[in-house]
Design an enzyme around this catalytic site. Structure first.
Site, PDB file in Angstrom:
ATOM      1  N   ASP A  21      38.346  14.035  43.458  1.00 57.33           N
ATOM      2  CA  ASP A  21      37.537  15.074  44.112  1.00 57.33           C
ATOM      3  C   ASP A  21      38.230  16.420  43.946  1.00 57.33           C
ATOM      4  O   ASP A  21      39.342  16.621  44.414  1.00 57.33           O
ATOM      5  CB  ASP A  21      37.406  14.749  45.615  1.00 57.33           C
ATOM      6  CG  ASP A  21      36.732  15.884  46.396  1.00 57.33           C
ATOM      7  OD1 ASP A  21      36.854  15.888  47.632  1.00 57.33           O
ATOM      8  OD2 ASP A  21      36.098  16.750  45.749  1.00 57.33           O
ATOM      9  N   ASP A  25      34.909  17.926  48.955  1.00 53.38           N
ATOM     10  CA  ASP A  25      33.727  17.465  49.715  1.00 53.38           C
ATOM     11  C   ASP A  25      33.785  15.963  49.979  1.00 53.38           C
ATOM     12  O   ASP A  25      32.853  15.397  50.549  1.00 53.38           O
ATOM     13  CB  ASP A  25      32.429  17.842  48.978  1.00 53.38           C
ATOM     14  CG  ASP A  25      32.242  17.040  47.685  1.00 53.38           C
ATOM     15  OD1 ASP A  25      31.162  17.152  47.060  1.00 53.38           O
ATOM     16  OD2 ASP A  25      33.170  16.285  47.296  1.00 53.38           O
ATOM     17  N   ASP A  29      34.196  14.128  41.414  1.00 54.21           N
ATOM     18  CA  ASP A  29      33.264  14.979  40.672  1.00 54.21           C
ATOM     19  C   ASP A  29      33.744  15.163  39.233  1.00 54.21           C
ATOM     20  O   ASP A  29      34.851  14.717  38.876  1.00 54.21           O
ATOM     21  CB  ASP A  29      33.097  16.335  41.379  1.00 54.21           C
ATOM     22  CG  ASP A  29      34.444  16.950  41.740  1.00 54.21           C
ATOM     23  OD1 ASP A  29      34.655  17.284  42.919  1.00 54.21           O
ATOM     24  OD2 ASP A  29      35.300  17.047  40.842  1.00 54.21           O
ATOM     25  N   ASP A  98      25.580   6.141  31.226  1.00 56.44           N
ATOM     26  CA  ASP A  98      24.774   5.045  31.757  1.00 56.44           C
ATOM     27  C   ASP A  98      23.297   5.386  31.542  1.00 56.44           C
ATOM     28  O   ASP A  98      22.870   6.506  31.842  1.00 56.44           O
ATOM     29  CB  ASP A  98      25.041   4.896  33.252  1.00 56.44           C
ATOM     30  CG  ASP A  98      25.350   3.462  33.650  1.00 56.44           C
ATOM     31  OD1 ASP A  98      26.381   3.232  34.298  1.00 56.44           O
ATOM     32  OD2 ASP A  98      24.536   2.575  33.276  1.00 56.44           O
ATOM     33  N   ASP A 199      21.705  -0.059  31.568  1.00 55.80           N
ATOM     34  CA  ASP A 199      21.721  -0.703  32.870  1.00 55.80           C
ATOM     35  C   ASP A 199      20.601  -1.727  33.010  1.00 55.80           C
ATOM     36  O   ASP A 199      19.453  -1.436  32.678  1.00 55.80           O
ATOM     37  CB  ASP A 199      21.518   0.397  33.930  1.00 55.80           C
ATOM     38  CG  ASP A 199      21.531  -0.134  35.339  1.00 55.80           C
ATOM     39  OD1 ASP A 199      22.604  -0.561  35.782  1.00 55.80           O
ATOM     40  OD2 ASP A 199      20.466  -0.159  35.974  1.00 55.80           O
ATOM     41  N   GLU A 250      23.779  -4.223  29.618  1.00 57.51           N
ATOM     42  CA  GLU A 250      24.168  -5.054  30.748  1.00 57.51           C
ATOM     43  C   GLU A 250      23.112  -6.132  30.879  1.00 57.51           C
ATOM     44  O   GLU A 250      21.970  -5.861  31.252  1.00 57.51           O
ATOM     45  CB  GLU A 250      24.228  -4.242  32.045  1.00 57.51           C
ATOM     46  CG  GLU A 250      24.690  -5.073  33.217  1.00 57.51           C
ATOM     47  CD  GLU A 250      24.238  -4.581  34.569  1.00 57.51           C
ATOM     48  OE1 GLU A 250      23.175  -3.950  34.662  1.00 57.51           O
ATOM     49  OE2 GLU A 250      24.958  -4.819  35.540  1.00 57.51           O
ATOM     50  N   HIS A 314      32.207  -1.654  38.622  1.00 55.83           N
ATOM     51  CA  HIS A 314      31.819  -1.100  39.929  1.00 55.83           C
ATOM     52  C   HIS A 314      30.928  -2.048  40.730  1.00 55.83           C
ATOM     53  O   HIS A 314      30.611  -1.778  41.892  1.00 55.83           O
ATOM     54  CB  HIS A 314      31.096   0.231  39.705  1.00 55.83           C
ATOM     55  CG  HIS A 314      29.810   0.054  38.984  1.00 55.83           C
ATOM     56  ND1 HIS A 314      29.733  -0.340  37.657  1.00 55.83           N
ATOM     57  CD2 HIS A 314      28.554   0.155  39.412  1.00 55.83           C
ATOM     58  CE1 HIS A 314      28.475  -0.452  37.310  1.00 55.83           C
ATOM     59  NE2 HIS A 314      27.733  -0.166  38.350  1.00 55.83           N
ATOM     60  N   ASP A 315      30.507  -3.143  40.088  1.00 52.10           N
ATOM     61  CA  ASP A 315      29.659  -4.119  40.780  1.00 52.10           C
ATOM     62  C   ASP A 315      30.414  -5.372  41.164  1.00 52.10           C
ATOM     63  O   ASP A 315      29.902  -6.206  41.911  1.00 52.10           O
ATOM     64  CB  ASP A 315      28.501  -4.590  39.867  1.00 52.10           C
ATOM     65  CG  ASP A 315      27.463  -3.531  39.644  1.00 52.10           C
ATOM     66  OD1 ASP A 315      26.787  -3.600  38.609  1.00 52.10           O
ATOM     67  OD2 ASP A 315      27.341  -2.624  40.494  1.00 52.10           O
TER      68      ASP A 315
HETATM   69  O1  TEU Z   1      23.513  -3.871  38.086  1.00 52.06           O
HETATM   70  C1  TEU Z   1      22.556  -4.861  37.717  1.00 52.06           C
HETATM   71  C2  TEU Z   1      22.710  -6.047  38.639  1.00 52.06           C
HETATM   72  O2  TEU Z   1      22.913  -5.890  39.787  1.00 52.06           O
HETATM   73  C3  TEU Z   1      22.691  -7.433  38.093  1.00 52.06           C
HETATM   74  O3  TEU Z   1      22.721  -7.359  36.699  1.00 52.06           O
HETATM   75  C4  TEU Z   1      23.951  -8.133  38.592  1.00 52.06           C
HETATM   76  O4  TEU Z   1      25.002  -7.182  38.627  1.00 52.06           O
HETATM   77  C5  TEU Z   1      24.386  -9.193  37.610  1.00 52.06           C
HETATM   78  O5  TEU Z   1      23.406 -10.150  37.580  1.00 52.06           O
HETATM   79  C6  TEU Z   1      25.733  -9.777  38.038  1.00 52.06           C
HETATM   80  O6  TEU Z   1      25.582 -10.713  39.066  1.00 52.06           O
HETATM   81  C7  TEU Z   1      23.192  -2.573  37.606  1.00 52.06           C
HETATM   82  C8  TEU Z   1      24.270  -1.599  38.042  1.00 52.06           C
HETATM   83  O7  TEU Z   1      25.519  -1.975  37.461  1.00 52.06           O
HETATM   84  C9  TEU Z   1      24.333  -1.621  39.556  1.00 52.06           C
HETATM   85  O8  TEU Z   1      25.402  -0.806  40.053  1.00 52.06           O
HETATM   86  C10 TEU Z   1      22.995  -1.116  40.099  1.00 52.06           C
HETATM   87  O9  TEU Z   1      22.998  -1.216  41.516  1.00 52.06           O
HETATM   88  C11 TEU Z   1      21.837  -1.938  39.525  1.00 52.06           C
HETATM   89  O10 TEU Z   1      21.926  -2.155  38.111  1.00 52.06           O
HETATM   90  C12 TEU Z   1      20.521  -1.201  39.743  1.00 52.06           C
HETATM   91  O11 TEU Z   1      20.497  -0.077  38.879  1.00 52.06           O
END
Ligand code: TEU
Length: 544
Positions: A21, A25, A29, A98, A199, A250, A314-315
Site C-alpha cells: 500500500d 488507505d 495498489d 486476469d 478466469d 483456469e 489467492h483462492d
Molecule cells: O475462481 C474460480 C473458482 O472458484 C473455481 O474454479 C474453484 O476455484 C476451483 O474449482 C477450485 O476448487 C475464479 C477466481 O480465481 C476467484 O478468485 C473468483 O472468486 C471466481 O473465479 C469468480 O470470478
C-alpha cells in the site's frame, strides 16, 4: 514439441490489494507494486500475473467487473498502470492480466441495461429464465450461494450466476457478447500486455436446456459443457493468435483428456492451464493421490500440450500450511514444496508470500474475514441452524483469506504493508516471517527460491525433461526423474515429518552423481545414496 519463452518462464502472482500500500488507505495498489518490483525481479521470475485491477464494486475482490477498460480507483489510475507496464518491461519481465469474462458485476452498464426490461437490447447478453412452479428455474447451486438464480423484481424473471448474485453470467451463446469481449481483449493487448490468465474459463458454456442437476452440490455440471471449445477456438482465431502472448486457463474439474482439449498445440485454443484436480479432488493431502495426478497429467499432455504447476494462489490456502509443515519444519517444508513445483513438468507459479514461507491464518471471528465465498457459506450454515462457532471453525482451513492476508515485508507495524489500517488483518506471525528477515539470510526460503529459479535458466532438463515417478507406492517419499538428451536428474522429496529411508533406483550409479541442490545445508555431495535416510521434509536434486 516446440520450445517457447512461456514454457521456460516462472510466473509470480501478485494479488495487488495485499501486496504493498503506497498511499496509506489500507489497500495495496499499483504504485506499491512498482515500488516493490525489485523484490520480484531479484527472485529471477519472468512473468507477473496481476489479479484483476479493473473498475469494480469489489464484492468479490475485483472478480466482479463494472468497467473492463478502467482501473479500480483504489488500485490507481490507467497512468499508474501504464507506468507499471513500462517498469515491468524495462526490467525484462512480462505482465499478464486476469481476464474475467464468464460474468460481470451486477453494476456493469451492460447488466443495468439488460435488467431494465424484458425487451431491452441487451436482455440476451445475460441468462434470464422464468420461474418454474413459482421457484428458481432449476436446482443448481452456485460456487458461492445455495442457488445459481436471483429473482429480479422489476421483470419477474431470474438471472443466472455461477458465483455470487453480484456476478451475473454473460450469455456466451450471444455473438454480440463475444465480440464485445474480444474488443476489450484487444484494448489491453494493444497496450502491450503479454497475455491473460482466463478466469473460470471452463464455465462459459452452460448445460443445454438448463435441466435440474442430479446432485446440485456436485457443481461439476457448470463446467466443460458442449460449446465451450467452439468459443475458445473463436477467441483464438479472432484475437489470441494475432499476438505473441501466453494464455493460461483456469479450468476446474478437468481430467488430462479434457485438459488436452484446452491446450493441445493442434487445438489452437489456449497455451496452458491451471487444473484444480489437487484442490477439487483432494480435500486432504494424500501423497499417493498427488503422485497419481502428476503421472496422469504428464502422460495425458506429453508432447501435445503444456501444464502449469502451482500449489497455492489467492483462492487456495498457503501451501506450507495445507500441504507441508508450517510449524517445526516450516523452512524445510517451504523449500521442499518449491523444489517439487519447480521440478515437475510444466510452468511453475509463485504466489506472493510463498517465497518467504508465509502461512495460513486463524483469526478469532468471522468478522475478521472478507471472502464472499466463506461469508456466504457461513450465513447458509448458520441459517440452517448449525452452531455458529462450529460452522466458523469448519470453514477456516479452506478460507480463501488464508492466502489474502497482507504481504509481510518486515517486522514494523502491519508488516510494513501499510501505514493505515489494513483491509484485512496481517498474519500475527509477521515479526518472525517477513521478507526483510528472509532476504538477509543466505539460507532463507527466498534465497532458495532464487537458486531454484536460476537452475531453470541454466538447465533445460527442468523444463523439457521427460518425467518418471520412481516412488509411486510410497506414501511419504516422492522420487522422480527428469531426463533430456544425456542429462538425468533425480529429485528426492521426503514429505513426512519423520525420517524416511531411500534406496537409489536401478540404473543410477552412485559414483556418477552430482548434488545440484539440497534444502538442508549440510548435505555432502559425495556421500553415498545407495541407501540413505532423508530427514523430515528433506529435498535433494542430483544430476547423473
Ligand atoms: O475462481 C474460480 C473458482 O472458484 C473455481 O474454479 C474453484 O476455484 C476451483 O474449482 C477450485 O476448487 C475464479 C477466481 O480465481 C476467484 O478468485 C473468483 O472468486 C471466481 O473465479 C469468480 O470470478
Amino acid at each position: 514439441m516446440k520450445r517457447t519463452w512461456w514454457k521456460e518462464a516462472v510466473v509470480y502472482q501478485v494479488y495487488w490489494r495485499s501486496f504493498m500500500d503506497s498511499d496509506g488507505d489500507g489497500y495495496g495498489d499499483l504504485q506499491g507494486l512498482i515500488d516493490k518490483l525489485d523484490h520480484i525481479q531479484e527472485l529471477g521470475v519472468d512473468i507477473i500475473w496481476l489479479n484483476p485491477v479493473y473498475e469494480s464494486p469489489d464484492q468479490d475482490n475485483g472478480y466482479d467487473i463494472s468497467d473492463y477498460n478502467a482501473i479500480m480507483a483504489k488500485a490507481g489510475t490507467i497512468g499508474t498502470w501504464e507506468t507499471l507496464l513500462r517498469n515491468v518491461h524495462s526490467r525484462g519481465m512480462k505482465l499478464i492480466m486476469d481476464l474475467v469474462v464468464n460474468h460481470t458485476s451486477s453494476e456493469h452498464p451492460w447488466f443495468a441495461e439488460s435488467r431494465s426490461s424484458r425487451d431491452s437490447a441487451k436482455r440476451d447478453w445475460y441468462i434470464w429464465k422464468d420461474a418454474k412452479d413459482g421457484k428458481e428455474p432449476n436446482n443448481w447451486r452456485s460456487y458461492f450461494s445455495p442457488s445459481a438464480w436471483e429473482r429480479d423484481e422489476r421483470t419477474g424473471q431470474y438471472y443466472f450466476h455461477s458465483f455470487a448474485a453480484e456476478q451475473p453470467d454473460l450469455n456466451w451463446a450471444n455473438p454480440e457478447v463475444r465480440e464485445a469481449v474480444y474488443d476489450m481483449m484487444r484494448f489491453w493487448l494493444d497496450k502491450g500486455i503479454d497475455g491473460f490468465r482466463l478466469d473460470a474459463i471452463a464455465l462459459l458454456a452452460k448445460p443445454e436446456g438448463y435441466p435440474d442437476a442430479a446432485d446440485p452440490h456436485d457443481i461439476r455440471y457448470l463446467t466443460n459443457n458442449p460449446g465451450l471449445h467452439a468459443y475458445l477456438k473463436e477467441m483464438n482465431e479472432k484475437v489470441l493468435r494475432h499476438y505473441d502472448i501466453v494464455t493460461v486457463g483456469e479450468a476446474a474439474f478437468v481430467t488430462p483428456e479434457e485438459g488436452l482439449k484446452y491446450v493441445g498445440e493442434d487445438r489452437h485454443e489456449l497455451h496452458t492451464l491451471f487444473h484444480f484436480e489437487v484442490a477439487d479432488e483432494m480435500r486432504t493431502w494424500d501423497m499417493l493421490r498427488f503422485k497419481d495426478i502428476q503421472t496422469r497429467w504428464y502422460e495425458g499432455l506429453k508432447g501435445k500440450g503444456w501444464n502449469s504447476q502451482f500449489l497455492n494462489n489467492h483462492d487456495h490456502t498457503r501451501q506450507v500450511t495445507r500441504y507441508g509443515n508450517d510449524g517445526r519444519y516450516r523452512v524445510e517444508s517451504a523449500k521442499l514444496l518449491a523444489t517439487m513445483v519447480h521440478t515437475l513438468p510444466g510452468t511453475p507459479y509463485v504466489y506472493q508470500g510463498e517465497e518467504i514461507g508465509m502461512t495460513g491464518v486463524r483469526f478469532p471471528s468471522i468478522d475478521d474475514y472478507d471472502d464472499i465465498a466463506m461469508k456466504n457459506r457461513y450465513a447458509e450454515e448458520v441459517g440452517k441452524g448449525r452452531d455458529p462457532r462450529e460452522a466458523f471453525e469448519s470453514l477456516l482451513p479452506l478460507s480463501r483469506d488464508n492466502s489474502r492476508t497482507p504481504m509481510q515485508w518486515d517486522d514494523s507495524p502491519n508488516a510494513g504493508f501499510t501505514t493505515g489500517t489494513p483491509w484485512i488483518k496481517v498474519n500475527p506471525n509477521y515479526k518472525e516471517i517477513n521478507a526483510a528477515r528472509d532476504i538477509a539470510r543466505p539460507d532463507s526460503i527466498y534465497r532458495y527460491y532464487q537458486r531454484l529459479i536460476a537452475l531453470r535458466k541454466r538447465h533445460p532438463v527442468m523444463v523439457y525433461g521427460d518425467y518418471r515417478d520412481l516412488s509411486a507406492g510410497d506414501p511419504h517419499l516422492y522420487v522422480y526423474s527428469r531426463s533430456l538428451d544425456d542429462t538425468r536428474w533425480l529429485v528426492l522429496l521426503n514429505h513426512a515429518d519423520h525420517e524416511t529411508p531411500f534406496a537409489l533406483p536401478e540404473g543410477y550409479s552412485d559414483s556418477n552423481k552430482t548434488l545440484v541442490l539440497a534444502n538442508y545445508a549440510d548435505v555432502e555431495g559425495s556421500e553415498s545414496i545407495v541407501s540413505a535416510t532423508l530427514r523430515p521434509h528433506e529435498a535433494r536434486i542430483y544430476a547423473f
